[in-house]
Write an enzyme that holds these catalytic residues in place. Structure first.
Site, PDB file in Angstrom:
ATOM      1  NE  ARG A 288     -36.951   5.698  41.605  1.00 15.02           N
ATOM      2  CZ  ARG A 288     -37.905   5.349  41.906  1.00 15.02           C
ATOM      3  NH1 ARG A 288     -39.268   5.400  41.548  1.00 15.02           N
ATOM      4  NH2 ARG A 288     -38.624   3.253  41.164  1.00 15.02           N
TER       5      ARG A 288
ATOM      6  CG  HIS B 288     -11.608  15.551  25.487  1.00 13.88           C
ATOM      7  ND1 HIS B 288     -13.831  16.767  25.208  1.00 13.88           N
ATOM      8  CD2 HIS B 288     -11.697  16.487  27.207  1.00 13.88           C
ATOM      9  CE1 HIS B 288     -14.015  16.591  27.072  1.00 13.88           C
ATOM     10  NE2 HIS B 288     -12.586  16.959  27.609  1.00 13.88           N
TER      11      HIS B 288
ATOM     12  CE  LYS C 127     -22.092  19.534  28.860  1.00  8.13           C
ATOM     13  NZ  LYS C 127     -20.881  19.643  28.103  1.00  8.13           N
TER      14      LYS C 127
ATOM     15  CD  GLU D 186     -23.039  20.017  24.578  1.00  9.74           C
ATOM     16  OE1 GLU D 186     -21.329  19.523  24.541  1.00  9.74           O
ATOM     17  OE2 GLU D 186     -22.679  19.100  25.960  1.00  9.74           O
TER      18      GLU D 186
ATOM     19  CG  HIS E 114     -13.262  21.239  25.362  1.00 11.68           C
ATOM     20  ND1 HIS E 114     -13.505  22.072  25.477  1.00 11.68           N
ATOM     21  CD2 HIS E 114     -13.866  21.034  26.692  1.00 11.68           C
ATOM     22  CE1 HIS E 114     -12.876  23.043  26.634  1.00 11.68           C
ATOM     23  NE2 HIS E 114     -13.332  21.775  27.692  1.00 11.68           N
TER      24      HIS E 114
ATOM     25  CE  LYS F 224     -19.830  25.254  31.318  1.00  7.80           C
ATOM     26  NZ  LYS F 224     -18.860  24.124  31.653  1.00  7.80           N
TER      27      LYS F 224
ATOM     28  CD  GLU G 129     -11.992  24.793  30.158  1.00  7.52           C
ATOM     29  OE1 GLU G 129     -13.194  25.527  29.308  1.00  7.52           O
ATOM     30  OE2 GLU G 129     -12.197  23.725  29.656  1.00  7.52           O
TER      31      GLU G 129
ATOM     32  CG  HIS H  26      -9.883  18.737  31.912  1.00  3.42           C
ATOM     33  ND1 HIS H  26     -10.352  18.400  29.928  1.00  3.42           N
ATOM     34  CD2 HIS H  26     -10.047  20.261  31.286  1.00  3.42           C
ATOM     35  CE1 HIS H  26     -11.105  18.947  29.920  1.00  3.42           C
ATOM     36  NE2 HIS H  26     -11.529  20.614  29.855  1.00  3.42           N
TER      37      HIS H  26
ATOM     38  CG  ASN I  19     -17.659  20.969  24.203  1.00  2.98           C
ATOM     39  OD1 ASN I  19     -17.364  20.683  25.358  1.00  2.98           O
ATOM     40  ND2 ASN I  19     -19.426  21.006  23.679  1.00  2.98           N
TER      41      ASN I  19
ATOM     42  NE  ARG J  43     -23.688  23.092  29.126  1.00  2.78           N
ATOM     43  CZ  ARG J  43     -23.674  22.369  30.385  1.00  2.78           C
ATOM     44  NH1 ARG J  43     -25.066  22.587  30.337  1.00  2.78           N
ATOM     45  NH2 ARG J  43     -23.619  22.476  31.279  1.00  2.78           N
TER      46      ARG J  43
END
Length: 1616
Positions: free
Chosen positions: A127, A276, A149, A261, A272, A251, A191, A288, A269, A265
Site C-alpha cells: 500500500r 502521444h 506520475k 493535473e 503531447h 515543472k 522536453e 518519445h 503536455n 499542470r
C-alpha cells in the site's frame, strides 16, 4: 562511509528541496538516502543496459555504507515492453520472495520506463513504500522523474494504469549523460525546449543560440570526477546543469501549484496531445521526445490556424527543434521511411487522441501557445476536430465563396528574394544589422543554416523573433566542421548564391572541400553555367553525381575575379550570385553576361540596388555610341558595411495570390508594403496583368489595391510578356483559365486565335524551377477541363466559363509552393478542388492556409489523401502510382508488343507502340528514316517521342518502346526518372529466340553488328533503367503446348501466358496485388516450402503439391545450379539462375510466392555474412513481382529500410529463427525481437524450438497477447521439432507445410496440409460440414466425385451429397438451416427458385439473375448469412483465357448459341472479358430478344443465321454453345437440329470453342472444330464443370482444389 565533497543545486517541489542536481553523485546519493531514509532494505531496480554501466558503483557505495541494512538489486529488460503488468508482477514477486516490508526504500535507476514502472510498484507494494528517482536519461531527468506520475502501459494505450506517488528524492546526476547516445540526448532536449516554450522566453532564446555549446557539454567526457564540485566544473558543465535545473524548476513550480493535473499542470503536455498519438503508431522506432517534437510543431500550427500564435513563433520553435536534431514534421525521412508511418492517417491519429487524460468527454484539449514563453490559457484548450484534422491533413480544399474579410487589408510575408540577398549581404558585411520583416520559411532557414555552418555570421533574435540580428563576419568563411555536407533541400536561390560563396572560403588544409547538396529535385535543377563561369575564372568545383547539377565539391581557393564571362539566359540568380560575392574577389570584377537575352533583369537590378545599400556601388557599362546599357558590370573590391536596420519588402510574388482572389471573386484587397516603388519585378503584376483583365487597380509607392469585376467577368489578356515577373505567371494562368470576356482594345491577338486566349511568353526559365512549372500548369489545369498549349517560352490558356470547369479535381503540386498557392485561387471559385502537398507553401508563406481563413475570409478544410499512405514501389516515390502508365523496354523481338497488348487488356488500359507513333510522325518508316538520316538522328527523334508519350500519356497506358531506346544517356535519364512515378518493365527473352526472330524480321533496319554484341551492350542499360522484369520464356511454353494433342485436359498442367501477364501487371501496378486472401483474422493460411535445388524438377508435380495452400515458398538458399550440385555448405545461387527458377515456377502456378533467403545461423544454407548478395537477391525478387519476401531482422537496419522503401506492392515477412532451444516465448528479449519485426514487416514470423509440450502453450499465449494490441500484424509463430508440431497445427497465419513429393522437409516437425486439417478436426477446430447438390434430375452428376475427391485429398472432414427434390421446399429449407450446413451447388431447375431463401446475392449472381452456389457466411455478430453466387461464368471465363491461342490477343467478337439459363452466364463472362461484340443465335427469336433486353449495357447482336456476321462485323474468335448436343448437327438433312458449318470458324486467327453440353464428349460442334484446324482450341463441357467446381470449393473452404487428382477421377467417372 568516507565523506566526499559534492556541490549540488537544489530545486524545491511541493515545499521540499528534494531535487538535487550535480555531477558524479553516486556516493552522495547513497550517503543521503541511508542517512535520511533509514530502512531495513534498500532495493535498486534498473535495466540490463543501465545496470552494466552504473550498478557496480552503487553496489560498492552501499557496501561501504555504515549500516546493517540489506542492499538488493533487480534487473529488467530495457525498453517500453518492460512497462507492463507482467513486469510489475515480477518485481513484486521478487520483493515478496526477499521478504521486503513497508519500510523498504526502492531506488529507480534508469530512464522513463524504469521510473514510471518502479514508481508504480512503490505506490502499490504494501500500500505504498518510499522510493527515490535516479534518472539516467535527459528525458527522464527533466520530465518523467519530476511530479510523481507513475504508470504502466496496456494494449489499449500508454500510461493508462498508474498513480500519483511522489519520490522522496530525485537525484539528477548529469554525468550519466556522458554515456547517453546523442539521439537520446536530443530526445530529452525536446522536453527542455517544451518547458521553455510554455514558460520562459529567455531560456528559449538561450536554447536557440547555444545549441552547439550544449551538445559539446555531453560530448566531452569528464575525468577524475570533474564537475562534482563547483571548482572543478567546466563552463560547458555549468551550462548543461543550468539548462537541466532551469527546465526542472519550471515543472517543479507547476507541479507544486497543481500536483494532480487539474489545470495548470496540463501545460507541461504541450506537444503531447498530438505527439502521444504519433508515438502510439510509431513506437518503438521513434522515441518519445522525437514524437513530442513533431507534436509541438503541429500544435503550434493549430494555435496559428486559430489566429492565436504568429508564424514567427512557429518558425522559432521549428528552428530550435531542428538545431537539436529533432524531427519537426511527419515527412521527416526518419519517420517517412518507417513501415509504421503508413498508419499515420488523420483518422487514426484523431481516434487515438480521443483517449487522452486531458480531454473533457469527446472534446479534445490541446495546450496552445500564444507566444514563445506563454500559453493562451493556463490550461489545455478545447479544439474542434476539424481544426486538428486540417493541420494534420496532407491536403486542403478551399470552400468557394465571397471572402468575408473584403475589403481585405493585409501584408504578405517578407520577400524571399530580398530576404536571401539581405541575409547574405549582412553575413558578408562588417558590423551588426537588424533585419526586419525577414521571411520565416524553409528557404531562409536553409540559407541561415548554411551561413552558420560556414562560420560566416552569427544570428540572434529580438522582438519576439520579429527582428533578426546578424553579426557579419566581414567575408571570413571556413569549411564546415568535420567536412559536414551543407544540405539545401530544394532551395534553388540558396544553392546558386552559395555556390559562389563557397569559393570565398578559406582553409588551413588545401585538401579540404565544401560540399553542397540538396534533395532529389534540387539534384536535377541546372547550375552548370554558373559553375563553368567560376571554373573558367580559376575556381576548382567538381560535380559529384550528375554533370551540371548538385551536389558540388568546391575547393576553398578564393575567387580570383578580374574578367568573368557568364551565360545568363537560364537564371538571373547566377548573375546575382557572382555580383554578391564579387567585392571579396582577389581582383576587382568585370562581369560580362553572354548567351543572348538576359532572364529576369529586375532581379539583377534588385541585387545591385541592395548592394548599394550595403556600401558597394556596381557600375553597369553603356554603349559609347548608342548610350544603351550593356550586359557588363564592374564591381569594385571592398567589404559590405552593414546598415543598422534593413527593412525587407513584402514578397511581391506572394502578393499576387490574395490580389488574384480579389480579382476572381469580385472583391477588394489591399497589399501593404508593395507599390510602384518596389525593388521586385512582380510588383508590376497588378498593373500589367490584373488591370488588363478588367480589375480596378490603385497603386501608390507602398501599397497596391485591386478590386475585381463581377464573378465570371474577367477578360483574356491576349499577349503578355511576363519576363520581368516570371514567378507570377502561374497566378496569371489560373485567372486566364476563367477569363471568358475578350481582351481590351489593342490586346486582341491578330493571328486568328480564340478571343478567350491568354498567351504568356518570356517564362522559359520556369521549366527549371522547383518543377517544370509550365508543364505542371498545363497538366493540372487539364484536370479542371481547361485547355492550354505549350510554347517555346511560355503557354497559351483558353478561358472557359466557371460553370464548365470540372469540380472535385485533385491538384498535384510537385512540391512547388507557387503551384499550390496559384491553384488555391481557382479553389476559391471551383468546388471541391483539392490541393495536394499543402506543406509545400512553407517555402515562402508557411501560414498561407491560415491567412486564407483569418485574413481573407475563406474557409479551408483538411483533406486526407488515403492513397498516399503506402510505401513506394520499386525505386519509386511515395505517391499513388496505380494509374501511372507502364513502360516496356527490351530487345527487339523480346515480345514487348505481345506482352504489352495482353497487359493493357489485363489493366483495362490503352496500348501504345512507340514504333507506330514514330511511323505516323514519319511515314517513310524506321528503316528508310535511318538510311536517310543515320542512327544518331533516329535515336534523337526516338527520345523526343518518349518525352511526348510520357507527357501526354502518363496515366492509364501501356507503352512499348523500341529496343534501342537505352542507347542514349538522355533516354536512359528519362526512363530512370520515370521509375520514380511508374513501372518501367524490362521484357526478358532467351537471346537465341530473339536472334531467330530478328533473322526473320524485315521491317526494321539491320543493326550492322552481331545481335549478341548489341544484346551484351544493352543488357546493363536495360537493368539500370527498369524497375521490374518480366521473363517471357515463350519458347519453353510453345514447346510444351505443341506437345499436347488434346488440350481439353490441359487445365492442371501449363498456365496460359495470359494468366502470368494478368498476375504480374495487376500486382506491380497495385490495381490487384496478388496477395493471399486468407491472411485475414478468423482464417487459416498455409504455404508450401519448396526444397528442390532445381525447381524445374518439381514442375510436373507443382499442382499436386500446392493443393490447399495459399502460397509457395521458394527457398532460394537451397537452390543449386546444375554445375554446383556437388557443392556442400553455405552457397550463393547466381541471380540469373534464381530469376530462371522463379520464371519457370510462374508458368505453373498463379499462387503468391514467398522469397526466402535463410542464413546458416538461422537454419538455412546462405552464408551469414553475405549481406550484400542477399539484398541483391531481394531486389531481384521485387523486380520480378514476387509477392512476399522473407527478411531476417538480423540483417542491418539500413539495408532493411532501403528494401522496405522500394518494395512496391510486395510485402515483407520480418523473421527471426532461434534454433538453440533457449528462446522463451514469455521473455522480454523476445518481446523486443517481435517489436523490431513488427516495425519492419507486413507479417511477423518468429520460430523457436520446443523442448516440451508446454512450450507450445507459451507460444499460444504469446500470440494471443500480441494480437490483442491495437496495431497487431499477422504473425507466424512456430516451434520446430516433433514437440513443436502442435504449434504448427494451431498457427493460423501462413503455416509452413511439406508434401510427400518433396525431396526433404524444410524444417524438423513440418506436417503436410492434409495432416494439419485432420489434426484440426480431431481437436475440434475444424468441424465436419455437409454440402449438397440441389436440383433434378441429378443422379448422374459429376459434382459429388469432384468435391468429395477434393475433400479427401485435402484432409477435410466434409461430405458432399446429392439432394434431389421436385421443388425448392421445406426439405431444402431445413438443409440450409442446419448448423452443419457447409454450402450447396444448385443446378436446373432451381437456379432462380433458390433465390428467395437467401439473404443476399453477390453482384455477379445478381447481374446474371441465377444462382448455382450457396455459401454460408459468418457475420461480425456471429450470425450466419446465406449468400447466392454464380460460378458458371467463372468456369467459362477461365476456360477461354486458358485456351485462347497466342494469335488472339483480345477477342473482338464472340458467338453464343442458345438463349437458355446458361447463356446468361456466358454473356456475363464474355462481357467481363471485355469482348466488344457478342453475336447471339437462337432458333426461338423471342427468347433471344428477351436475353438481349436483360443485358442493356452489353453490345449483343441477334443473328438469324449462323455464319453471317451483321454489318460485316468481325468473325467470332470465341464460340460458346449452351444447347444440348442433340440440338446440333453436321448433317444438313437433319431439320430438327441446328446445322453447324465451317463458316462458324472463319476467323483467320483461330480461337476457342466451348460446348457446355456434357454428353457426348465429342459433340458435333467440337468435332467440326477439330476438323477445321489446329488453330481452334476446344473445351468440353466437363472442363467448364471442373473449373466452376474448383471455384465453388474455394468459396466454401478458402482452399485451392487438387486439380490433377480431381480431374483424373472426374474424367474416369465420366468415361465410365
Amino acid at each position: 562511509m568516507a565523506s566526499v565533497d559534492v556541490d549540488v543545486r537544489k530545486v524545491s517541489i511541493l515545499g521540499k528541496e528534494s531535487i538535487h542536481c550535480g555531477f558524479h553523485l553516486v556516493p552522495y546519493i547513497v550517503k543521503t538516502v541511508t542517512a535520511t531514509l533509514p530502512s531495513s532494505t534498500y532495493v535498486l531496480i534498473t535495466d540490463t543496459h543501465v545496470g552494466s554501466l552504473h550498478l557496480p558503483a552503487f553496489q560498492t557505495e552501499f557496501s561501504r555504507a555504515q549500516t546493517n541494512s540489506r542492499f538488493l538489486s533487480y534487473v529488467v529488460s530495457p525498453g517500453e515492453t518492460s512497462k507492463s503488468r507482467e513486469c510489475k508482477a515480477e518485481i513484486e514477486d521478487f520483493l515478496l520472495l526477499n521478504k521486503c516490508t513497508r519500510d523498504t526504500v526502492i531506488l529507480a535507476l534508469g530512464g522513463g520506463v524504469i521510473g514510471d514502472l518502479v514508481g508504480f510498484v512503490a505506490a502499490t507494494f504494501m500500500r505504498g513504500v518510499r522510493f527515490v528517482q535516479i534518472p539516467t536519461t535527459l528525458l527522464a531527468m527533466v520530465d518523467s522523474s519530476v511530479g510523481g506520475k507513475t504508470a504502466i502501459d496496456t494494449p489499449h494505450g500508454k500510461n493508462l494504469i498508474g498513480a500519483f506517488w511522489q519520490p522522496e528524492y530525485i537525484f539528477i546526476d548529469a554525468a550519466f549523460l556522458e554515456t547517453l547516445p546523442a539521439r537520446e540526448f536530443s530526445n530529452g532536449m525536446a522536453e527542455v525546449i517544451k518547458t521553455a516554450a510554455i514558460w520562459n522566453e529567455k531560456e528559449f532564446a538561450a536554447l536557440e543560440s547555444r545549441a552547439a555549446e550544449i551538445f559539446a557539454a555531453i560530448q566531452t567526457p569528464s575525468t577524475n570526477f570533474a564537475g562534482r564540485t563547483e571548482s572543478t566544473r567546466s563552463a560547458a558543465q555549468e551550462l548543461l546543469l543550468s539548462v537541466i535545473a532551469g527546465s526542472i524548476g519550471v515543472k517543479a513550480h507547476i507541479v507544486t501549484i497543481d500536483e494532480r493535473e487539474t489545470g495548470l499542470r496540463n501545460l507541461v503536455n504541450f506537444g503531447h496531445t498530438i505527439g502521444h498519438a504519433i508515438e502510439a503508431v510509431l513506437t518503438p522506432a521513434m522515441l518519445h521526445g522525437e514524437c513530442v517534437a513533431v507534436g509541438m510543431v503541429l500544435e503550434a500550427e493549430v494555435a496559428r490556424s486559430l489566429g492565436i500564435l504568429s508564424q514567427v513563433a512557429v518558425g522559432r520553435l521549428t528552428r530550435v527543434l531542428k538545431a537539436y536534431n529533432l524531427p519537426v514534421s511527419l515527412s521527416d525521412p526518419r519517420i517517412a521511411s518507417l513501415p509504421a508511418a503508413r498508419g499515420l492517417s488523420v483518422t487514426k491519429l484523431l481516434d487515438i487522441m480521443r483517449i487522452d487524460k486531458k480531454n473533457s468527454g469527446a472534446q479534445k484539449k490541446i495546450v496552445l501557445l500564444s507566444r514563445i514563453g506563454a500559453t493562451y490559457e493556463q490550461k489545455a484548450t478545447v479544439v474542434d476536430d476539424a481544426v486538428i484534422a486540417k493541420t494534420l491533413s496532407d491536403a486542403v480544399k478551399i470552400v468557394p465563396g465571397t471572402p468575408s474579410k473584403s475589403p481585405i487589408r493585409m501584408a504578405t510575408p517578407g520577400s524571399k528574394s530580398i530576404s536571401n540577398r539581405a541575409l547574405l549581404l549582412a553575413a558578408l558585411g562588417s558590423g551588426t544589422c537588424r533585419l526586419r520583416n525577414l521571411l520565416h520559411s524553409d528557404d531562409t532557414q536553409v540559407m541561415m543554416n548554411a551561413l552558420v555552418e560556414l562560420k560566416g555570421a552569427t544570428f540572434d533574435w529580438e522582438d519576439g523573433g520579429e527582428t533578426l540580428v546578424v553579426s557579419g563576419g566581414g567575408g571570413a568563411l571556413s569549411v564546415p566542421k568535420d567536412n559536414k555536407e551543407i544540405y539545401l533541400g530544394n532551395a534553388g536561390t540558396a544553392a546558386r548564391f552559395l555556390t559562389t560563396v563557397c569559393t570565398l572560403v578559406g582553409a588551413a588544409n588545401v585538401e579540404q572541400r565544401t560540399i553542397i547538396t540538396g534533395n532529389a529535385r534540387m539534384k536535377q535543377r541546372p547550375i552548370g553555367p554558373l559553375v563553368e563561369a567560376l571554373r573558367a575564372n580559376g575556381s576548382t568545383i567538381d560535380y559529384i553525381e550528375s554533370q551540371g547539377c548538385l551536389p558540388l565539391s568546391i575547393a576553398p581557393a578564393g575567387l580570383k575575379g578580374s574578367h568573368i564571362r557568364l551565360a545568363a539566359s537560364v537564371s538571373s540568380q547566377y548573375v546575382s550570385s557572382i555580383l554578391l560575392c564579387a567585392p571579396y574577389a582577389t581582383e576587382s570584377v568585370t562581369l560580362e553576361l553572354t548567351g543572348g537575352q538576359v532572364i529576369s533583369q529586375p532581379y539583377i537590378d534588385m541585387t545591385i540596388a541592395m548592394m548599394k545599400t550595403f556600401g558597394v556601388v556596381v557600375e553597369r557599362l553603356t554603349d559609347s555610341e548608342t548610350g544603351q546599357p550593356l550586359d557588363v558590370y564592374r564591381i569594385p573590391k571592398g567589404t559590405y558595411t552593414n546598415p543598422a536596420v534593413y527593412n525587407i519588402e513584402s514578397d511581391a510574388s506572394s502578393a499576387t495570390y490574395p490580389l488574384a482572389i480579389a480579382a476572381i471573386t469580385g472583391t477588394t484587397c489591399t497589399i501593404e508594403n508593395i507599390g510602384y516603388g518596389s525593388l521586385q519585378g512582380d510588383a508590376r503584376f497588378a498593373k500589367e496583368v490584373l488591370e488588363p483583365m478588367g480589375c480596378e487597380v490603385v497603386q501608390t509607392e507602398t501599397e497596391t489595391t485591386v478590386t475585381g469585376p463581377p464573378v465570371g467577368q474577367l477578360r483574356a489578356i491576349g499577349l503578355v510578356d511576363m519576363e520581368p515577373m516570371t514567378d507570377a505567371f502561374l497566378t496569371a494562368s489560373v485567372l486566364a483559365a476563367v477569363a471568358t470576356r475578350p481582351p481590351k482594345d489593342g490586346r486582341v491577338l491578330k493571328d486568328g486565335s480564340k478571343p478567350t486566349t491568354t498567351r504568356i511568353i518570356g517564362i522559359a526559365n520556369q521549366r527549371v524551377k522547383e518543377c517544370n512549372r509550365i508543364k505542371a500548369m498545363i497538366d493540372e489545369l487539364a484536370k479542371l477541363g481547361v485547355e492550354t498549349s505549350e510554347l517555346d517560352d511560355g503557354l497559351e490558356v483558353y478561358g472557359k466559363p466557371l460553370a464548365e470547369l470540372k469540380e472535385g479535381a485533385s491538384v498535384h503540386c510537385y512540391d512547388d509552393h507557387r503551384v499550390a498557392m496559384a491553384f488555391s485561387v481557382l479553389g476559391s471559385v471551383v468546388k471541391d478542388t483539392i490541393i495536394e502537398e499543402k506543406r509545400c507553401v512553407e517555402k515562402t508563406w508557411p501560414n498561407w492556409w491560415d491567412d486564407l481563413l483569418n485574413k481573407i475570409g475563406l474557409d479551408v478544410e483538411g483533406v486526407e489523401l488515403s492513397s498516399v499512405q503506402g510505401l513506394a514501389s520499386a525505386s519509386r516515390l511515395v505517391e499513388d502510382s496505380s494509374r501511372a502508365s507502364v513502360i516496356l523496354i527490351g530487345m527487339r523481338g523480346s515480345g514487348k508488343t505481345f506482352i504489352g497488348e495482353l497487359a493493357a487488356n489485363a489493366l483495362g488500359w490503352q496500348f501504345i507502340d512507340a514504333d507506330v507513333v514514330f511511323e505516323k510522325k514519319h511515314p517513310i518508316g524506321v528503316r528508310q528514316f535511318v538510311q536517310q538520316n543515320g542512327w544518331p538522328a533516329f535515336r534523337e527523334e526516338e527520345t523526343a517521342i518518349l518525352q511526348e508519350l510520357l507527357a501526354q500519356h502518363g496515366e492509364g497506358h501501356v507503352i512499348s518502346l523500341g529496343g534501342g531506346i537505352v542507347e542514349t544517356p538522355a533516354a536512359r535519364d528519362l526512363l530512370k526518372a520515370y521509375t520514380k512515378k511508374g513501372p518501367v518493365v524490362h521484357i526478358v527473352r532467351e537471346i537465341d529466340e530473339v536472334i531467330t526472330y530478328l533473322g526473320e524480321e524485315t521491317a526494321r533496319p539491320a543493326y550492322g553488328e552481331p545481335v549478341i554484341d548489341v544484346f551484351k551492350r544493352r543488357e546493363p542499360w536495360f537493368a539500370e533503367c527498369c524497375s521490374h522484369e518480366f521473363v517471357n520464356y515463350t519458347g519453353v511454353l510453345n514447346s510444351i503446348e505443341a506437345s499436347v494433342e488434346d488440350d481439353s485436359k490441359l487445365a492442371p498442367s501449363v498456365l496460359s501466358v495470359r494468366d502470368e501477364v494478368f498476375r504480374f501487371f495487376q500486382h506491380i501496378t497495385g490495381l490487384q496485388p496478388n496477395l493471399a486472401p486468407n491472411l485475414t483474422n478468423g482464417r487459416r493460411s498455409y504455404f508450401l516450402c519448396l526444397t528442390y535445388p532445381d525447381i524445374t524438377l518439381a514442375l510436373p508435380h507443382i499442382e499436386k503439391m500446392t493443393a490447399g495452400v495459399d502460397a509457395v515458398e521458394v527457398r532460394v538458399d537451397l537452390l543449386r545450379s546444375s554445375k554446383d550440385y556437388d557443392k556442400l555448405g553455405p552457397y550463393i545461387p547466381p541471380t540469373a539462375y534464381v530469376t530462371e527458377q522463379i520464371a519457370a515456377l510462374r508458368h505453373k502456378t498463379t499462387l503468391p510466392l514467398i522469397f526466402t533467403v535463410r542464413t546458416a545461423s538461422q537454419g538455412g544454407q546462405f552464408p551469414d555474412h553475405a549481406e550484400k548478395e542477399a539484398f541483391e537477391l531481394f531486389v531481384t525478387a521485387i523486380r520480378l513481382g514476387v509477392e512476399y519476401i522473407d527478411v531476417e531482422i538480423s540483417w542491418s537496419e539500413k539495408n532493411i529500410r532501403n528494401l522496405i522503401a522500394g518494395k512496391g506492392h510486395s510485402q515483407i515477412i520480418a523473421s527471426w529463427h532461434d534454433w538453440s532451444g533457449n528462446m522463451r516465448w514469455d521473455s522480454k528479449a523476445l518481446d523486443e525481437k517481435y517489436g523490431v519485426a513488427r516495425e519492419y514487416g507486413d507479417i511477423v514470423k518468429i520460430v523457436g524450438k520446443a523442448n516440451r509440450l508446454e512450450d507450445n502453450f507459451a507460444l499460444h499465449n504469446f500470440v494471443l497477447r500480441q494480437r490483442a494490441t491495437s496495431d497487431a500484424k499477422p504473425i507466424i509463430a512456430i516451434n520446430m521439432g516433433v514437440e513443436g508440431q502442435m504449434s504448427r497445427i494451431l498457427n493460423s497465419t501462413f503455416s509452413p507445410v511439406t508434401h510427400n513429393l518433396l525431396p526433404t522437409k524444410a524444417a524438423p516437425g513440418q506436417l503436410t496440409f492434409a495432416q494439419i486439417q485432420t489434426a484440426l478436426h480431431l481437436l475440434g477446430q475444424l468441424p465436419a460440414k455437409k454440402f449438397y447438390l440441389f436440383g433434378t434430375p441429378i443422379a448422374h452428376s459429376m459434382s459429388p466425385t469432384l468435391h468429395n475427391t477434393a475433400f479427401e485429398v485435402l484432409g477435410l472432414p466434409h461430405k458432399y451429397e446429392l439432394f434431389e427434390t421436385e421443388t425448392v421446399g421445406d426439405e431444402i429449407r431445413a438443409a440450409i438451416a442446419a448448423p452443419n450446413f457447409g454450402g450447396a451447388s444448385v443446378t436446373i431447375p432451381f437456379k432462380r427458385d433458390i433465390i428467395p431463401l437467401l439473404d443476399r446475392l453477390s453482384p455477379d449472381a445478381e447481374a446474371i439473375g441465377a444462382v448455382n452456389t450457396v455459401i454460408p457466411v459468418l457475420t461480425a455478430d456471429g450470425a450466419v448469412q446465406l449468400v447466392g453466387e454464380n460460378t458458371d461464368w467463372r468456369g467459362i471465363t477461365h476456360s477461354i483465357r486458358r485456351s485462347l491461342p497466342p494469335s488472339v490477343l483480345k477477342p473482338e467478337a464472340a458467338l453464343i448459341i442458345g438463349a437458355g439459363g446458361t447463356s446468361r452466364a456466358a454473356i456475363y463472362a464474355l462481357w467481363k472479358l471485355g469482348i466488344e461484340t457478342i453475336y447471339l443465335f437462337n432458333r426461338t427469336a423471342s427468347s433471344a430478344h428477351a436475353l438481349v433486353n436483360a443485358f442493356p449495357d452489353v453490345n449483343i447482336k441477334f443473328i438469324a443465321a449462323l455464319g453471317a456476321w451483321p454489318d460485316n462485323g468481325p468473325a467470332p474468335t470465341v464460340i460458346v454453345s449452351t444447347v444440348p448436343a442433340s440440338a446440333t448437327s453436321l448433317d444438313s438433312s437433319n431439320s430438327d437440329a441446328i446445322l453447324l458449318t465451317k463458316s462458324l470458324f472463319s476467323a483467320p486467327t483461330g480461337g476457342v470453342v466451348i460446348d457446355m453440353a456434357y454428353k457426348p464428349a465429342e459433340t458435333p460442334l467440337l468435332v467440326l472444330a477439330r476438323n477445321t484446324g489446329a488453330q481452334w482450341r476446344r473445351v468440353k463441357g466437363v472442363e467448364v464443370l471442373l473449373e466452376q467446381g474448383y471455384h465453388q470449393l474455394h468459396l466454401w473452404t478458402g482452399r485451392q482444389a487438387p486439380k490433377t487428382i480431381v480431374a483424373e477421377r472426374v474424367w474416369t467417372a465420366y468415361s465410365s
